[in-house]
Design a protein around this motif. Structure first.
Motif, PDB file in Angstrom:
ATOM      1  N   ASN A   6     -45.353   6.829  42.514  1.00 51.86           N
ATOM      2  CA  ASN A   6     -44.573   7.963  42.984  1.00 51.86           C
ATOM      3  C   ASN A   6     -43.184   7.929  42.052  1.00 51.86           C
ATOM      4  O   ASN A   6     -42.331   7.210  42.505  1.00 51.86           O
ATOM      5  N   LEU A   7     -43.020   8.922  41.307  1.00 51.53           N
ATOM      6  CA  LEU A   7     -41.650   9.239  40.777  1.00 51.53           C
ATOM      7  C   LEU A   7     -40.913  10.322  41.143  1.00 51.53           C
ATOM      8  O   LEU A   7     -41.648  11.471  41.378  1.00 51.53           O
ATOM      9  N   ILE A   8     -39.732  10.151  41.657  1.00 52.54           N
ATOM     10  CA  ILE A   8     -38.914  11.080  42.137  1.00 52.54           C
ATOM     11  C   ILE A   8     -37.565  11.223  41.357  1.00 52.54           C
ATOM     12  O   ILE A   8     -37.050  10.447  40.827  1.00 52.54           O
ATOM     13  N   VAL A   9     -37.570  12.528  40.826  1.00 49.02           N
ATOM     14  CA  VAL A   9     -36.505  12.834  39.960  1.00 49.02           C
ATOM     15  C   VAL A   9     -35.502  13.465  40.745  1.00 49.02           C
ATOM     16  O   VAL A   9     -35.707  14.408  41.253  1.00 49.02           O
ATOM     17  N   GLY A  10     -34.216  12.936  40.718  1.00 44.58           N
ATOM     18  CA  GLY A  10     -33.051  13.355  41.601  1.00 44.58           C
ATOM     19  C   GLY A  10     -32.777  12.535  42.770  1.00 44.58           C
ATOM     20  O   GLY A  10     -33.906  12.510  43.804  1.00 44.58           O
ATOM     21  N   CYS A  11     -31.750  11.789  42.815  1.00 50.83           N
ATOM     22  CA  CYS A  11     -31.492  10.927  44.083  1.00 50.83           C
ATOM     23  C   CYS A  11     -30.375  11.862  44.863  1.00 50.83           C
ATOM     24  O   CYS A  11     -29.456  11.246  45.289  1.00 50.83           O
ATOM     25  N   LEU A  31     -40.292   5.078  42.548  1.00 49.31           N
ATOM     26  CA  LEU A  31     -39.048   4.867  41.742  1.00 49.31           C
ATOM     27  C   LEU A  31     -38.393   6.261  42.043  1.00 49.31           C
ATOM     28  O   LEU A  31     -38.920   7.307  41.656  1.00 49.31           O
ATOM     29  N   ILE A  32     -37.106   6.108  42.031  1.00 49.86           N
ATOM     30  CA  ILE A  32     -36.404   7.636  42.204  1.00 49.86           C
ATOM     31  C   ILE A  32     -34.941   7.367  41.114  1.00 49.86           C
ATOM     32  O   ILE A  32     -34.218   6.095  41.128  1.00 49.86           O
ATOM     33  N   ILE A  33     -35.172   8.527  40.285  1.00 50.06           N
ATOM     34  CA  ILE A  33     -33.973   8.259  39.082  1.00 50.06           C
ATOM     35  C   ILE A  33     -33.263   9.360  39.239  1.00 50.06           C
ATOM     36  O   ILE A  33     -33.323  10.228  39.898  1.00 50.06           O
ATOM     37  N   ASP A  34     -31.942   9.174  38.788  1.00 47.56           N
ATOM     38  CA  ASP A  34     -30.989  10.240  38.514  1.00 47.56           C
ATOM     39  C   ASP A  34     -30.174   9.928  37.387  1.00 47.56           C
ATOM     40  O   ASP A  34     -29.849   8.857  36.944  1.00 47.56           O
ATOM     41  N   LYS A  35     -29.782  11.175  36.546  1.00 48.81           N
ATOM     42  CA  LYS A  35     -28.915  10.671  35.643  1.00 48.81           C
ATOM     43  C   LYS A  35     -27.425  10.471  35.826  1.00 48.81           C
ATOM     44  O   LYS A  35     -26.839   9.898  34.876  1.00 48.81           O
ATOM     45  N   GLY A  40     -26.742  10.166  45.638  1.00 52.24           N
ATOM     46  CA  GLY A  40     -26.452  11.106  46.610  1.00 52.24           C
ATOM     47  C   GLY A  40     -26.337  12.721  46.159  1.00 52.24           C
ATOM     48  O   GLY A  40     -26.088  13.579  47.032  1.00 52.24           O
ATOM     49  N   GLY A  41     -26.430  12.930  45.055  1.00 55.99           N
ATOM     50  CA  GLY A  41     -26.133  14.269  44.225  1.00 55.99           C
ATOM     51  C   GLY A  41     -25.030  14.844  44.626  1.00 55.99           C
ATOM     52  O   GLY A  41     -23.908  13.902  44.651  1.00 55.99           O
ATOM     53  N   ASN A  42     -24.730  15.812  44.968  1.00 58.94           N
ATOM     54  CA  ASN A  42     -23.674  16.823  45.587  1.00 58.94           C
ATOM     55  C   ASN A  42     -23.027  16.185  46.707  1.00 58.94           C
ATOM     56  O   ASN A  42     -21.992  16.573  47.275  1.00 58.94           O
ATOM     57  N   CYS A  43     -23.670  15.621  47.551  1.00 61.10           N
ATOM     58  CA  CYS A  43     -23.357  15.088  48.788  1.00 61.10           C
ATOM     59  C   CYS A  43     -22.548  13.850  48.622  1.00 61.10           C
ATOM     60  O   CYS A  43     -22.151  13.061  49.723  1.00 61.10           O
ATOM     61  N   TYR A  44     -22.493  13.294  47.539  1.00 58.26           N
ATOM     62  CA  TYR A  44     -21.861  11.913  47.394  1.00 58.26           C
ATOM     63  C   TYR A  44     -20.431  11.808  47.836  1.00 58.26           C
ATOM     64  O   TYR A  44     -19.564  12.828  47.348  1.00 58.26           O
ATOM     65  N   ASP A  45     -20.076  10.669  48.612  1.00 61.06           N
ATOM     66  CA  ASP A  45     -18.663  10.711  48.990  1.00 61.06           C
ATOM     67  C   ASP A  45     -18.210   9.328  48.700  1.00 61.06           C
ATOM     68  O   ASP A  45     -19.054   8.332  48.333  1.00 61.06           O
ATOM     69  N   GLN A 217     -33.119   3.999  40.112  1.00 64.61           N
ATOM     70  CA  GLN A 217     -32.443   3.900  38.508  1.00 64.61           C
ATOM     71  C   GLN A 217     -31.558   4.913  38.388  1.00 64.61           C
ATOM     72  O   GLN A 217     -32.232   5.985  38.375  1.00 64.61           O
ATOM     73  N   LEU A 218     -30.317   4.450  38.428  1.00 59.50           N
ATOM     74  CA  LEU A 218     -29.217   5.617  37.803  1.00 59.50           C
ATOM     75  C   LEU A 218     -29.111   5.642  36.431  1.00 59.50           C
ATOM     76  O   LEU A 218     -29.863   5.047  35.646  1.00 59.50           O
ATOM     77  N   ASN A 219     -28.281   6.468  35.788  1.00 60.02           N
ATOM     78  CA  ASN A 219     -28.050   6.687  34.622  1.00 60.02           C
ATOM     79  C   ASN A 219     -29.491   6.908  33.770  1.00 60.02           C
ATOM     80  O   ASN A 219     -29.557   6.563  32.623  1.00 60.02           O
ATOM     81  N   THR A 220     -30.299   7.722  34.404  1.00 59.85           N
ATOM     82  CA  THR A 220     -31.734   8.019  33.646  1.00 59.85           C
ATOM     83  C   THR A 220     -32.002   9.387  33.746  1.00 59.85           C
ATOM     84  O   THR A 220     -32.081   9.798  35.024  1.00 59.85           O
ATOM     85  N   ASP A 221     -31.975   9.964  32.714  1.00 59.89           N
ATOM     86  CA  ASP A 221     -32.265  11.333  32.629  1.00 59.89           C
ATOM     87  C   ASP A 221     -33.919  11.595  32.239  1.00 59.89           C
ATOM     88  O   ASP A 221     -34.243  11.034  31.354  1.00 59.89           O
TER      89      ASP A 221
END
Ligand code: UDP
Length: 378
Positions: A6-11, A31-35, A40-45, A217-221
């Motif tokens: 399962n690959l999820i794009v967008g954390c 595996l969940i990736i985010d660029k 947290g996307g826009n909910c990050y604090d 996995q962050l920093n991954t587009d």
């Protein structure tokens, strides 16, 4: 790279919730990736000065009427019960927002306020919510006067700043988010469940991700890896137009810029948020210590400037709902239906102005669908 189950794009919230469901319920690897370089996307604090929790992408007050969503999140966080209170500057005075019966008494002389609120109650009923564009259709002289006032002072210029167009030129669901309230409830939302994760959204989302079957996995587009990655299922919460290489054209978005300032005073304003519809280039000022009622000697505010979204320059915040954009989205949606084992979801995947709870509900519902399909295909 070996094949990923399962690959999820967008954390962001949607990806995180779906990852947890798949790992916990199906016992499958994700595996969940985010660029970006954070979850947290826009909910990050994060913690700023005096440990005040700063919402990097603007104020987030959680509210929901869905017990399912509330119960789900409550497994991963304790809560600080919090009803968002806002004020709005009208003619240089701060008054209650949403516009309600209290606001009527704040802005009009008493005899007029009494007359107008009686009319409102008799016409619509106590506790009713009236979208401004609906109130504007009123034939009654006093209610028409009220509608014109609220439209001019609260909605017109704010909407032009926020969206670049007038309230009539944007889907009516947008301005209906902040209706005129025929009540004295000063809360910005009226949902049954309203609270902030006690240790912030990032902490809550880290708890949701805390499962040995989930790899982040962050920093991954996705763009950079899509030709080399193999998966059984892809869950894509990035922008649907980008996924299809903008084949039919780019879906428009609005973006925001936050000027985050530390102030050497205990409190900067009376409420968590103050709206500035008619002056300045910014729309709102948020004061973060209110959200968790943090007791500190200093304070941190965020001044919010709407902007056009430009790829590579700023982030996508709001899909712009109007007929032509929804028509364009429909083309991408139809195209997405030809793909098997690829699912689109989230604000950017669905091109929908979801609130946090709606995004979670969407992920929970998508999971139920995936689970059913698994049962029928296995
Ligand atoms: N709005 C407005 N004046 C206000 C508050 C809201 O005109 O003082 C309109 C504006 O078009 C805005 C929409 O109502 O985009 C929805 O507001 P909300 O506060 O829900 O926006 P969000 O918090 O999602 O940015």
């Amino acid at each position: 790279m070996s094949k990923i189950k399962n690959l999820i794009v967008g954390c962001g919230l949607s990806g995180i919730v779906l990852a947890e469901r798949i790992a916990s319920e199906l016992n499958e690897e994700v595996l969940i990736i985010d660029k970006r370089d954070h979850i947290g996307g826009n909910c990050y604090d994060y913690k700023g000065q005096d440990d005040i929790i700063i919402h990097k992408y603007g104020p987030h007050a959680f509210h929901t009427k869905y017990k399912e969503v509330w119960d789900y999140l409550s497994k991963f966080t304790s809560w600080h019960y919090f009803t968002l209170k806002s004020q709005i500057v009208i003619d240089n005075e701060k008054v209650t927002l949403p516009f309600n019966i209290n606001t009527i008494y704040e802005v009009f002389p008493e005899y007029l306020a009494t007359k107008i609120s009686k009319k409102l109650i008799n016409t619509y009923g106590y506790n009713k919510k009236i979208p401004i564009l609906e109130l504007k259709n009123s034939k009654d002289k006093d209610l028409k006067f009220l509608a014109e006032y609220v439209y001019k002072k609260i909605f017109e210029q704010y909407t032009v700043k926020q969206w670049g167009v007038t309230p009539e030129e944007i889907d009516k669901s947008v301005t209906s988010r902040v209706p005129v309230l025929v009540s004295k409830d000063n809360g910005y939302f009226q949902d049954k469940y309203q609270a902030i994760p006690l240790q912030g959204y990032t902490k809550m989302m880290n708890c949701i991700l805390d499962n040995p079957l989930i790899k982040v996995q962050l920093n991954t587009d996705f763009k950079d890896i899509r030709d080399n990655v193999k998966y059984d299922k892809l869950f894509y919460s990035g922008a649907i137009d980008e996924f299809f290489n903008y084949e039919f054209g780019a879906l428009p978005y609005r973006s925001l810029y936050f000027d985050i300032q530390e102030k050497n005073v205990e409190y900067y304003q009376n409420t968590a948020i103050t709206n500035y519809p008619n002056n300045y280039d910014f729309t709102r000022i948020s004061e973060y210590k209110y959200f968790l009622d943090q007791k500190t000697s200093k304070t941190t505010i965020a001044i919010e400037y709407p902007q056009e979204f430009e790829d590579g320059k700023n982030e996508r915040y709001y899909p712009i709902a109007n007929d032509s954009n929804l028509e364009l989205y429909e083309k991408y949606l139809q195209k997405s239906k030809n793909l098997s084992n690829v699912y689109f979801f989230g604000r950017l995947g669905d091109y929908k102005y979801y609130n946090m709870d709606e995004t979670i509900k969407r992920a929970l519902d998508l999971f139920k669908k995936v689970k059913e399909n698994n049962v029928t295909t296995n």
